[in-house]
Design an enzyme around this catalytic site. Sequence first.
Site, PDB file in Angstrom:
ATOM      1  N   LEU A 111       0.817  -1.220   0.000  1.00  0.00           N
ATOM      2  CA  LEU A 111       0.000   0.000   0.000  1.00  0.00           C
ATOM      3  C   LEU A 111       0.846   1.264   0.000  1.00  0.00           C
ATOM      4  O   LEU A 111       0.415   2.300  -0.506  1.00  0.00           O
ATOM      5  CB  LEU A 111      -0.919  -0.004   1.231  1.00  0.00           C
ATOM      6  CG  LEU A 111      -1.823  -1.238   1.392  1.00  0.00           C
ATOM      7  CD1 LEU A 111      -2.654  -1.121   2.671  1.00  0.00           C
ATOM      8  CD2 LEU A 111      -2.735  -1.398   0.179  1.00  0.00           C
ATOM      9  N   HIS A 112       2.040   1.177   0.574  1.00  0.00           N
ATOM     10  CA  HIS A 112       2.883   2.370   0.689  1.00  0.00           C
ATOM     11  C   HIS A 112       4.293   1.939   1.043  1.00  0.00           C
ATOM     12  O   HIS A 112       4.491   0.939   1.732  1.00  0.00           O
ATOM     13  CB  HIS A 112       2.341   3.305   1.779  1.00  0.00           C
ATOM     14  CG  HIS A 112       3.205   4.507   2.030  1.00  0.00           C
ATOM     15  ND1 HIS A 112       3.309   5.545   1.147  1.00  0.00           N
ATOM     16  CD2 HIS A 112       4.021   4.815   3.074  1.00  0.00           C
ATOM     17  CE1 HIS A 112       4.135   6.463   1.630  1.00  0.00           C
ATOM     18  NE2 HIS A 112       4.580   6.040   2.792  1.00  0.00           N
ATOM     19  N   PHE A 113       5.282   2.694   0.546  1.00  0.00           N
ATOM     20  CA  PHE A 113       6.670   2.447   0.910  1.00  0.00           C
ATOM     21  C   PHE A 113       7.313   3.751   1.374  1.00  0.00           C
ATOM     22  O   PHE A 113       7.035   4.828   0.846  1.00  0.00           O
ATOM     23  CB  PHE A 113       7.473   1.932  -0.285  1.00  0.00           C
ATOM     24  CG  PHE A 113       7.269   0.473  -0.577  1.00  0.00           C
ATOM     25  CD1 PHE A 113       7.604  -0.495   0.356  1.00  0.00           C
ATOM     26  CD2 PHE A 113       6.748   0.063  -1.793  1.00  0.00           C
ATOM     27  CE1 PHE A 113       7.424  -1.842   0.085  1.00  0.00           C
ATOM     28  CE2 PHE A 113       6.564  -1.276  -2.072  1.00  0.00           C
ATOM     29  CZ  PHE A 113       6.907  -2.231  -1.133  1.00  0.00           C
ATOM     30  N   SER A 114       8.187   3.627   2.336  1.00  0.00           N
ATOM     31  CA  SER A 114       9.107   4.697   2.683  1.00  0.00           C
ATOM     32  C   SER A 114      10.417   4.036   3.070  1.00  0.00           C
ATOM     33  O   SER A 114      10.502   2.806   3.166  1.00  0.00           O
ATOM     34  CB  SER A 114       8.573   5.548   3.839  1.00  0.00           C
ATOM     35  OG  SER A 114       8.714   4.847   5.070  1.00  0.00           O
ATOM     36  N   ASN A 115      11.438   4.840   3.291  1.00  0.00           N
ATOM     37  CA  ASN A 115      12.723   4.278   3.682  1.00  0.00           C
ATOM     38  C   ASN A 115      12.648   3.594   5.043  1.00  0.00           C
ATOM     39  O   ASN A 115      13.487   2.763   5.370  1.00  0.00           O
ATOM     40  CB  ASN A 115      13.788   5.382   3.707  1.00  0.00           C
ATOM     41  CG  ASN A 115      15.168   4.843   3.953  1.00  0.00           C
ATOM     42  OD1 ASN A 115      15.545   3.805   3.418  1.00  0.00           O
ATOM     43  ND2 ASN A 115      15.942   5.551   4.759  1.00  0.00           N
ATOM     44  N   GLY A 116      11.635   3.940   5.839  1.00  0.00           N
ATOM     45  CA  GLY A 116      11.478   3.300   7.138  1.00  0.00           C
ATOM     46  C   GLY A 116      10.841   1.936   7.070  1.00  0.00           C
ATOM     47  O   GLY A 116      10.929   1.153   8.023  1.00  0.00           O
ATOM     48  N   GLY A 117      10.202   1.594   5.943  1.00  0.00           N
ATOM     49  CA  GLY A 117       9.525   0.314   5.799  1.00  0.00           C
ATOM     50  C   GLY A 117       8.281   0.452   4.949  1.00  0.00           C
ATOM     51  O   GLY A 117       7.985   1.533   4.430  1.00  0.00           O
ATOM     52  N   GLY A 118       7.544  -0.637   4.820  1.00  0.00           N
ATOM     53  CA  GLY A 118       6.361  -0.634   3.974  1.00  0.00           C
ATOM     54  C   GLY A 118       5.087  -0.825   4.769  1.00  0.00           C
ATOM     55  O   GLY A 118       5.098  -1.141   5.958  1.00  0.00           O
TER      56      GLY A 118
ATOM     57  N   ASP B 198      -0.425  13.460  13.666  1.00  0.00           N
ATOM     58  CA  ASP B 198      -0.170  13.543  12.220  1.00  0.00           C
ATOM     59  C   ASP B 198      -1.486  13.517  11.454  1.00  0.00           C
ATOM     60  O   ASP B 198      -1.684  12.710  10.548  1.00  0.00           O
ATOM     61  CB  ASP B 198       0.736  12.393  11.776  1.00  0.00           C
ATOM     62  CG  ASP B 198       1.339  12.629  10.398  1.00  0.00           C
ATOM     63  OD1 ASP B 198       1.366  13.793   9.945  1.00  0.00           O
ATOM     64  OD2 ASP B 198       1.797  11.659   9.761  1.00  0.00           O
TER      65      ASP B 198
END
Length: 872
Positions: free
Chosen positions: A254-261, A386
Amino acid sequence: MDRPVTGREPIGSDREGVERMRGNHHVYAGADPLFYDHPAGGGDQRRFAAADRETPEGFRRHETASWVHLVPEGPDDPALPGQGYKIHVSSTTEDAERVVDLVTEYCVRERVAHKFLPTHRIHLLNNGKYARRGSSGKLLTLYPADEARLATVLTDLDRRLSGFTGPYILGDLRYNDGPLYVRYGGFRERWCTEPDGTRILAIEAPDGSLVPDRREPYFQLPAWLTPPDVLSEALRAHDRQSMDPFPYQVEAALHFSNGGGIYRARDAEGGEVVLREARPLAGLDGSGTDAVTRLEQEERALRALDGLPWVPRLLNRFTVWEHHYLAEEYVEGETLRQFMARNNPVVRPDPTPEALAQYAARVEDITDQLSRALDAVHERGWAFGDLHPTNVLLRPDGRICLIDFETAHRPGIDTPPSMGCPGFVAPHAPGGFARDRYALHSIRLALLLPLTMLIDLDPGKLDELLAAAAEFFPLPPSWQQEVRAGLHRPTTPAAAGPSAPSPVTWPREEDGAAGLSALGARLARALTASATPERTDRLFPGDPAALHDGGYTLAHGAAGVLHALHTTGHPVREEHVEWLWRAARDAADPRPGLYAGLHGAALALDRLGRPEQALELVQRAAPTDDVSLHGGLAGIGIALHHLHRPADGADLTDRLDDITARLTDRLDRPAPGPHRTGLMHGPTGTAAFLLHRYEAVRDPALLDLALRALRADAEHCVRSEEGAVNLREGTRMLPYLANGSAGLALVAGHYLRRRHDDALHDLLDGTLTAARAPFVLYNDLFTGRAGLITLLAAHRDRPGASEALQRHLRLLSWHAIAYQDGLAFPGAQHYRLSMDLATGTAGVLHALHAAAGDRPPLPGLPLHSEPLIPAA
């Protein structure tokens, strides 16, 4: 294109920084309060001690915005190959300076070419949550000259760095359990072109061809390589890790960032869950907190808020390999951002009062639910932290659910969050319950007009946006007062420029062309005032792309701004023209292209009275197989069309004929892969060139070919129930100039002034209908309101076009920001102002001039005053 390493060039490529942060405009918004700039320029500027040491004897030193490069150049030092195995060194923020000292000391003693990050801030950004996943984590890069040297360096540094750790570099192979990683890639900057025309860093295959040097978030070696023995155990360990059992069946990312998915998955019983992944020591926020720490905070928050109907249930906490996971209740629904894009009537042509009233009522219901949800969360002692439209789900039954609790915190107990979504966090409310309340009122406004980021640039925009929302939507009498009170900022940030900005006054419709001309003069003053000729990386502040592409291009650099100023009749300073010439002439990468490369700079220089320099740039430009208007043959052909002057010794007939033949061949045999659409990257750009060529040689066959190209894009258009025509790009339906139906319609209008076609005529009218939608997210020429103004100005005689044009001109004021003695406009994502042609003020200036009836030439789009050819 390949170029050798010389004494003036670094090893590696700073284009890695572009790829790592591509699309993450907020990363470039931290160094300057008004403009996008290099990320290294803001925040903690402490340099590592090694960055300020004298250059070691026998080494060449070169420092860029992101790296310090050191290459041995003694008589006994072997020349580095063009590619090979690189060693990357990772580190925590606490150990970074010590690791740099240890490794650079070793590299200098052993005469190993290397580069390292110079500051704590760059290291933090390189490991940040939105850094590029495939290459994040690198603190140093080493370039062993051969495989024997690779084995020696790995063995030596493995002992030297025993006990140190760092974030895992996803695109690399880890060597043993320490902070050393290996990948195969280019040592010097070489480029190849993808089938869709995208230029990408390259390595050389055994047959001598250049193939993409990809930075994927997983380790892979080129198929032709046999790994050296020193990597055998590391490869076996990598294979064992990939076989670790995973307790859930993942169905979608559903989503990725450098911190994880974030993943949608099923448990052993087949039930749907959401998995939230966290990588240790990676995905750092502004305070250096890593993704695992934030995941632990989310776990605490979900346990504390268990039972609230607005909070998903926590199901499980587990670890696989080194990654940490939460399994949470899967909540069906769409985000408020998706809801707004799908339902807000102002994004459609001519919204009815009934539709506006229904939508406003739904927004009030949603925000009332949000208010109750926040009250319940606050009563348990927690702030959500957030809140923005992407972190709120709307269930099919209309109930809302909060998602993503990684910044949830207990006011007075936990440290306030150091990251947040621009437009929904105010400087005076960095944490606690006030942070949530400010975000709630931002959502109340953003669901109607999603422009709250403009308030970050200019708090005075608040009243203007509130009035605009009230103009379109029937809102309760107290709405403006409540939202104004909720978004009021006790203190005003520093003004834009050396003095306080003047109010944004806007011409009235009855002022006509004179009012638009005066407005354009204000934009021109802002453009000229923003110039920084003392800098070598860019002349005018614009999109972050300009910081990495030489700063001279037509789309994002000096060529576009100077072209807009000159063709709209405003003065251009000679020192700025000279800056453009030097930047393009000295560009390390002789990138071709009208909007992306040297051909656009050549066209601007030619129009600014420097035809010899223009021809010199054209001769220097690298060849390409890309066919697009933006960076390929179609745009190159248009530039050559304008530079073609046989009487003055510039006979480019053969090259123009060759481009015509190659574009015709591509129409007959399209490139493999997904079809790219639109003016800048699709067949419409080919049609634009063919129509230019027709104007020169009057060969009817060129009109036939142009029609084929236009029809190739027209097949991807979609007509709404209101009759609006948009161009499909993936799942998006776009009306814009660069990648939507407006660009197609402008070129189709050129064709229809030479020959009638029923289908194109209908497409033009449908696109003009799409352009009547009152709300446009961005102001810019390529993907915003200025592009629609340009289309409507070219066809103001069509039904409804003149009225839509006047409305767009009036609503353009929403985005205008006072700067110096003029007006400027925000760039992509609205985080900062932009002066460039594609995304900012120069593009708006072009559109205003077109609206005044002066029709300045936009490269690739000649605007004609002749009427359309009627049907036979």
